[in-house]
Design a protein around this motif. Structure first.
Motif, PDB file in Angstrom:
ATOM      1  N   GLU A 172     -13.355  28.794   5.904  1.00  0.00           N
ATOM      2  CA  GLU A 172     -13.812  27.966   6.428  1.00  0.00           C
ATOM      3  C   GLU A 172     -14.253  27.744   8.139  1.00  0.00           C
ATOM      4  N   ILE A 173     -14.663  27.763   8.483  1.00  0.00           N
ATOM      5  CA  ILE A 173     -14.853  27.111   9.887  1.00  0.00           C
ATOM      6  C   ILE A 173     -15.543  25.137  10.440  1.00  0.00           C
ATOM      7  N   LYS A 174     -14.254  24.736  10.453  1.00  0.00           N
ATOM      8  CA  LYS A 174     -14.926  22.814  10.669  1.00  0.00           C
ATOM      9  C   LYS A 174     -14.766  22.892  11.840  1.00  0.00           C
ATOM     10  N   MET A 175     -13.628  23.922  12.681  1.00  0.00           N
ATOM     11  CA  MET A 175     -13.936  23.948  14.282  1.00  0.00           C
ATOM     12  C   MET A 175     -13.476  25.076  14.634  1.00  0.00           C
ATOM     13  N   MET A 176     -13.519  25.813  16.434  1.00  0.00           N
ATOM     14  CA  MET A 176     -13.052  26.749  16.520  1.00  0.00           C
ATOM     15  C   MET A 176     -12.608  26.388  18.281  1.00  0.00           C
TER      16      MET A 176
ATOM     17  N   ASP B  72     -19.088  17.064  14.702  1.00  0.00           N
ATOM     18  CA  ASP B  72     -19.802  17.069  13.313  1.00  0.00           C
ATOM     19  C   ASP B  72     -19.920  16.115  12.452  1.00  0.00           C
ATOM     20  N   PRO B  73     -20.803  14.714  13.136  1.00  0.00           N
ATOM     21  CA  PRO B  73     -20.213  13.567  11.525  1.00  0.00           C
ATOM     22  C   PRO B  73     -20.844  14.185  10.395  1.00  0.00           C
ATOM     23  N   GLU B  74     -21.269  15.260  10.009  1.00  0.00           N
ATOM     24  CA  GLU B  74     -21.270  16.217   8.524  1.00  0.00           C
ATOM     25  C   GLU B  74     -20.290  16.215   8.119  1.00  0.00           C
ATOM     26  N   VAL B  75     -19.199  17.175   8.768  1.00  0.00           N
ATOM     27  CA  VAL B  75     -18.116  17.865   9.304  1.00  0.00           C
ATOM     28  C   VAL B  75     -17.178  17.130   8.567  1.00  0.00           C
ATOM     29  N   TRP B  76     -16.359  15.501  10.142  1.00  0.00           N
ATOM     30  CA  TRP B  76     -15.808  15.121  10.287  1.00  0.00           C
ATOM     31  C   TRP B  76     -15.753  13.737  10.406  1.00  0.00           C
ATOM     32  N   GLU B  77     -15.737  12.498   9.298  1.00  0.00           N
ATOM     33  CA  GLU B  77     -15.528  11.109   9.696  1.00  0.00           C
ATOM     34  C   GLU B  77     -15.082  10.927  10.596  1.00  0.00           C
TER      35      GLU B  77
ATOM     36  N   ALA C 118     -29.221  40.150  22.795  1.00  0.00           N
ATOM     37  CA  ALA C 118     -29.104  38.377  22.917  1.00  0.00           C
ATOM     38  C   ALA C 118     -27.877  37.614  23.278  1.00  0.00           C
ATOM     39  N   THR C 119     -27.601  37.239  24.316  1.00  0.00           N
ATOM     40  CA  THR C 119     -26.598  37.084  24.615  1.00  0.00           C
ATOM     41  C   THR C 119     -26.528  35.879  23.677  1.00  0.00           C
ATOM     42  N   ILE C 120     -24.992  35.287  23.321  1.00  0.00           N
ATOM     43  CA  ILE C 120     -25.111  34.050  22.677  1.00  0.00           C
ATOM     44  C   ILE C 120     -23.962  33.570  22.549  1.00  0.00           C
ATOM     45  N   ASN C 121     -23.888  31.974  22.260  1.00  0.00           N
ATOM     46  CA  ASN C 121     -22.581  31.963  22.525  1.00  0.00           C
ATOM     47  C   ASN C 121     -22.682  30.271  21.024  1.00  0.00           C
ATOM     48  N   PHE C 122     -21.306  29.771  20.931  1.00  0.00           N
ATOM     49  CA  PHE C 122     -21.775  28.547  20.893  1.00  0.00           C
ATOM     50  C   PHE C 122     -21.204  27.477  20.888  1.00  0.00           C
ATOM     51  N   MET C 123     -21.273  25.770  20.409  1.00  0.00           N
ATOM     52  CA  MET C 123     -21.179  24.784  20.545  1.00  0.00           C
ATOM     53  C   MET C 123     -19.790  24.293  20.432  1.00  0.00           C
ATOM     54  N   VAL C 124     -18.769  24.557  20.515  1.00  0.00           N
ATOM     55  CA  VAL C 124     -17.239  24.113  19.900  1.00  0.00           C
ATOM     56  C   VAL C 124     -17.022  23.206  20.258  1.00  0.00           C
ATOM     57  N   ALA C 125     -17.256  22.221  21.759  1.00  0.00           N
ATOM     58  CA  ALA C 125     -17.539  20.885  20.877  1.00  0.00           C
ATOM     59  C   ALA C 125     -17.302  19.905  20.149  1.00  0.00           C
ATOM     60  N   GLU C 126     -19.332  20.792  19.564  1.00  0.00           N
ATOM     61  CA  GLU C 126     -19.749  20.152  19.135  1.00  0.00           C
ATOM     62  C   GLU C 126     -19.123  20.424  17.202  1.00  0.00           C
ATOM     63  N   MET C 127     -18.847  21.883  17.326  1.00  0.00           N
ATOM     64  CA  MET C 127     -18.942  21.834  15.959  1.00  0.00           C
ATOM     65  C   MET C 127     -17.320  20.797  15.865  1.00  0.00           C
TER      66      MET C 127
ATOM     67  N   ALA D  68      -0.672  17.964  13.288  1.00  0.00           N
ATOM     68  CA  ALA D  68      -2.228  16.548  13.365  1.00  0.00           C
ATOM     69  C   ALA D  68      -1.746  16.319  14.554  1.00  0.00           C
ATOM     70  N   VAL D  69      -0.769  15.931  15.675  1.00  0.00           N
ATOM     71  CA  VAL D  69      -1.692  15.811  16.739  1.00  0.00           C
ATOM     72  C   VAL D  69      -2.161  16.570  17.852  1.00  0.00           C
ATOM     73  N   ILE D  70      -1.549  17.586  17.261  1.00  0.00           N
ATOM     74  CA  ILE D  70      -2.033  19.197  18.152  1.00  0.00           C
ATOM     75  C   ILE D  70      -3.278  19.375  18.330  1.00  0.00           C
ATOM     76  N   LEU D  71      -4.135  19.318  16.153  1.00  0.00           N
ATOM     77  CA  LEU D  71      -5.229  19.335  15.967  1.00  0.00           C
ATOM     78  C   LEU D  71      -5.834  18.984  16.036  1.00  0.00           C
ATOM     79  N   GLU D  72      -5.962  17.704  16.414  1.00  0.00           N
ATOM     80  CA  GLU D  72      -6.602  16.385  15.762  1.00  0.00           C
ATOM     81  C   GLU D  72      -7.022  16.769  18.397  1.00  0.00           C
ATOM     82  N   GLY D  73      -6.384  16.813  19.141  1.00  0.00           N
ATOM     83  CA  GLY D  73      -6.624  17.171  20.383  1.00  0.00           C
ATOM     84  C   GLY D  73      -7.064  18.297  20.715  1.00  0.00           C
ATOM     85  N   LEU D  74      -7.107  19.297  19.976  1.00  0.00           N
ATOM     86  CA  LEU D  74      -7.393  20.606  19.642  1.00  0.00           C
ATOM     87  C   LEU D  74      -9.311  20.292  19.483  1.00  0.00           C
ATOM     88  N   ARG D  75      -9.729  19.362  18.498  1.00  0.00           N
ATOM     89  CA  ARG D  75     -10.790  19.115  18.000  1.00  0.00           C
ATOM     90  C   ARG D  75     -11.609  18.251  19.069  1.00  0.00           C
TER      91      ARG D  75
END
Ligand code: HEM
Length: 175
Positions: free
Chosen positions: A142-146, A112-117, A100-109, A65-72
């Motif tokens: 489901e993708i809550k973080m990546m 996200d206060p709508e997903v994470w309290e 088109a080149t696209i990317n993802f805002m990994v950290a912002e995901m 859990a500590v590691i997952l929280e660190g990665l989030r």
């Protein structure tokens, strides 16, 4: 061959060590989390035991859990590698044109206060309530973080990285 080795060395070392540094910084800041982790580790690894096995790691849900929280909270890669769409795609009200080149805002995901309290807080317990053992880091359900990306181009080293993080953190905290 040289560039393949170089890619693996860079992709595998900077990321893992950055993740570990952020996690340790949080354990220094929040001593009660470090204490809780220490107690969990001492419950599984006996004094003087040197050859820790993967089966022992599986019992340490707070460590995971500590590691997952660190990665989030502090994903080492705020973006994935650039991707491209192979055909025009309609995404909500946007058209993403072919090539088109696209990317993802990994950290912002992960923030996200709508997903994470209380997303900016470092709270490993959020992964204990439901899912430290079964959290789907690959995002196939489901993708809550990546932190490792998702889909076909997901980081090929994610399993190794998680194992390294678990062993390294265990050793640092129990020394
Ligand atoms: C905490 C550690 C790590 C994190 C956060 C991480 C994160 C990532 C991310 C976000 C990507 C891009 C995925 C995408 O483009 O969709 C990636 C790609 C990659 N990672 Fe990792 N990684 C880590 C550890 C490792 C390790 C240990 C290795 C190898 C031993 C590795 C090898 C690679 C390679 C070769 C790619 C490129 C894959 C491709 O081009 O398809 N990574 N990683």
């Amino acid at each position: 061959m040289v560039s393949l080795c170089s890619e693996f060395l860079h992709a595998g070392t900077d990321t893992t060590s950055t993740a570990l540094q952020w996690i340790i910084a949080n354990l220094v800041k929040y001593q009660q989390i470090q204490e809780k982790l220490f107690v969990e580790i001492k419950g599984v690894v006996h004094d003087g035991e040197e050859n820790i096995k993967e089966e022992q790691l599986q019992k340490m849900l707070y460590l995971k859990a500590v590691i997952l929280e660190g990665l989030r909270r502090h994903p080492p890669a705020h973006f994935v590698l650039p991707h491209a769409v192979t055909e025009d795609v309609i995404l909500g009200t946007y058209v993403v044109p072919k090539d088109a080149t696209i990317n993802f805002m990994v950290a912002e995901m992960g923030w996200d206060p709508e997903v994470w309290e209380d997303p900016m807080a470092f709270k490993p317990e959020r992964f204990l309530e439901s899912e430290a053992e079964t959290f789907d880091i690959t995002g196939s359900r489901e993708i809550k973080m990546m932190p490792f990306g998702a889909g076909r181009r997901i980081c090929p080293g994610y399993g190794l990285a998680l194992l390294h993080l678990e062993f390294s953190l265990l050793i640092w905290v129990s020394l």
